[in-house]
Design a protein around this motif. Structure first.
Motif, PDB file in Angstrom:
ATOM      1  N   TYR A  72      -9.360-117.289 -79.788  1.00  0.00           N
ATOM      2  CA  TYR A  72      -9.668-118.218 -80.870  1.00  0.00           C
ATOM      3  C   TYR A  72     -10.958-117.824 -81.572  1.00  0.00           C
ATOM      4  CZ  TYR A  72      -6.135-120.892 -78.479  1.00  0.00           C
ATOM      5  OH  TYR A  72      -4.954-121.266 -77.906  1.00  0.00           O
ATOM      6  N   CYS A  81     -13.257-117.647 -76.888  1.00  0.00           N
ATOM      7  CA  CYS A  81     -13.465-117.848 -78.315  1.00  0.00           C
ATOM      8  C   CYS A  81     -14.624-117.007 -78.818  1.00  0.00           C
ATOM      9  CB  CYS A  81     -13.808-119.306 -78.607  1.00  0.00           C
ATOM     10  SG  CYS A  81     -12.726-120.496 -77.819  1.00  0.00           S
ATOM     11  N   LEU A  92     -10.084-127.011 -81.728  1.00  0.00           N
ATOM     12  CA  LEU A  92      -9.658-125.999 -80.761  1.00  0.00           C
ATOM     13  C   LEU A  92      -8.539-126.521 -79.867  1.00  0.00           C
ATOM     14  CD1 LEU A  92     -13.124-124.499 -79.786  1.00  0.00           C
ATOM     15  CD2 LEU A  92     -11.225-123.258 -80.831  1.00  0.00           C
TER      16      LEU A  92
END
Lengths: 204, 204
Positions: B148, B86, A198
């Motif tokens: 993400y 995310c 990430l």
DNA sequence: AGTTGTGAAGACTTTCACAGCT
DNA sequence: AGCTGTGAAAGTCTTCACAACT
């Protein structure tokens, strides 16, 4: 082994093998460097240069022979040669998920043992391979001729286990923890930390 | 952003941040490029060159100031700046293991949603963040401003989901599957396939 | 026309080596 | 004395460009 090629080339060739496998299964007989460029994003120049390191050619005016190329690369990197015996260390959720993973089936890699610090977990978890407490690590690795380890223990236990693995002469460790491991040669570490991934993605 | 540095440099700087964090927690105030060489295996030359791309200096005759360096790198790569939202797609064993992972706690990354194709699983699994069926993917990503995605679906579903994610303008995908994904710019993919890792390790 | 394979050029990365600072 | 920061050299990898083949 295959140190006769650069690291980037080796990484690409490995991915290429998987891609060729898919092409083969779809009945595709030849593939050009241009097609591979479209598929991968690497330039056709780079792909041709990579393939040119191989000891044997399998090209035609229609491109490369898919099956032959796959075999040549596999042999070159000796990916398929012999069975490679692996273990999983840490049978928590992640370890259990890996044990469940069926992607090892057709491959040269075989999980032959699992380890966990919890005796209870070792006794109750059901897997295709035997489980041991982590105290038996050295014994079993030797006995089972294990070459690769998949590390899925808590982060703070990772370096300790890694040291023991290196001591055993393990060839490679797949590190699922966020720990930044340091091991003695010739053991190698390949990091698969989600955090690192990430961070990498977000740094662009 | 931080494209003012090369890819290898960026990768090392990211790892350096984590290392500096550990040093900081251990109360270490300065660290020399030589010490970092011993810790990492990269040469001190390379480390100094990496650090020299940073817009600010924090060196002394005893080495670099650990805390300052950490901050300077983080800012440079804007790793800590803002919260990065995310999601996890695929709440099988692997997805559940990731949901459980506490390594996100101190970081800039926050899991704000999970998706699964099974309604049953969405209903029964307990997590810190809400779960949705995968049909809601586009809606929730937009609504929750998710940047993400962590992809933990079965391999044959991976490319399909990746296409949808790219369509949504997701910045990065952490790919836990063995699928060789191809996505449209500017979405990026970071592969964390255990198979690729083992192949890589065994190709030496 | 479309393909590979490869010298040569170019771009990028690391290493060397040392001046300069504290 | 021990450190950083950096020109310059060396080394590595990719891209260009084109000959050769079918």
């Amino acid at each position: 082994m295959a140190s006769a090629c650069s690291k980037p080339t080796r990484e690409r060739l490995i991915r290429l093998v998987r891609m060729l496998d898919t092409y083969e299964k779809n009945g595709k007989e030849t593939v050009s460097s241009q097609e591979l460029q479209n598929r991968t994003g690497w330039t056709s120049d780079t792909i041709r240069r990579d393939i040119s390191v191989l000891p044997e050619s399998c090209s035609s005016p229609q491109g490369y022979n898919v099956s032959r190329l796959k075999i040549i690369i596999s042999n070159f990197l000796n990916l398929s040669a012999d069975e490679k015996r692996c273990c999983i260390i840490g049978m928590g959720r992640l370890g259990a998920a890996l044990a469940d993973y069926n992607g090892f089936a057709g491959s040269a890699f075989k999980i032959v043992a699992g380890f966990d610090s919890s005796v209870n977990r070792v006794d109750t978890l059901v897997t295709d391979f035997p489980l041991y407490t982590v105290s038996k690590l050295e014994t079993i690795i030797k006995q089972e001729r294990i070459e690769y380890a998949i590390l899925a223990v808590p982060e703070d236990a990772a370096q300790g286990v890694a040291n023991r693995l290196a001591q055993c002469g393990i060839k490679g460790i797949v590190n699922y923890t966020a720990a930044l491991l340091r091991v003695a040669e010739p053991t190698r570490v390949y990091d698969l930390s989600v955090m690192q991934a990430l961070l990498q993605l977000s740094s662009y």
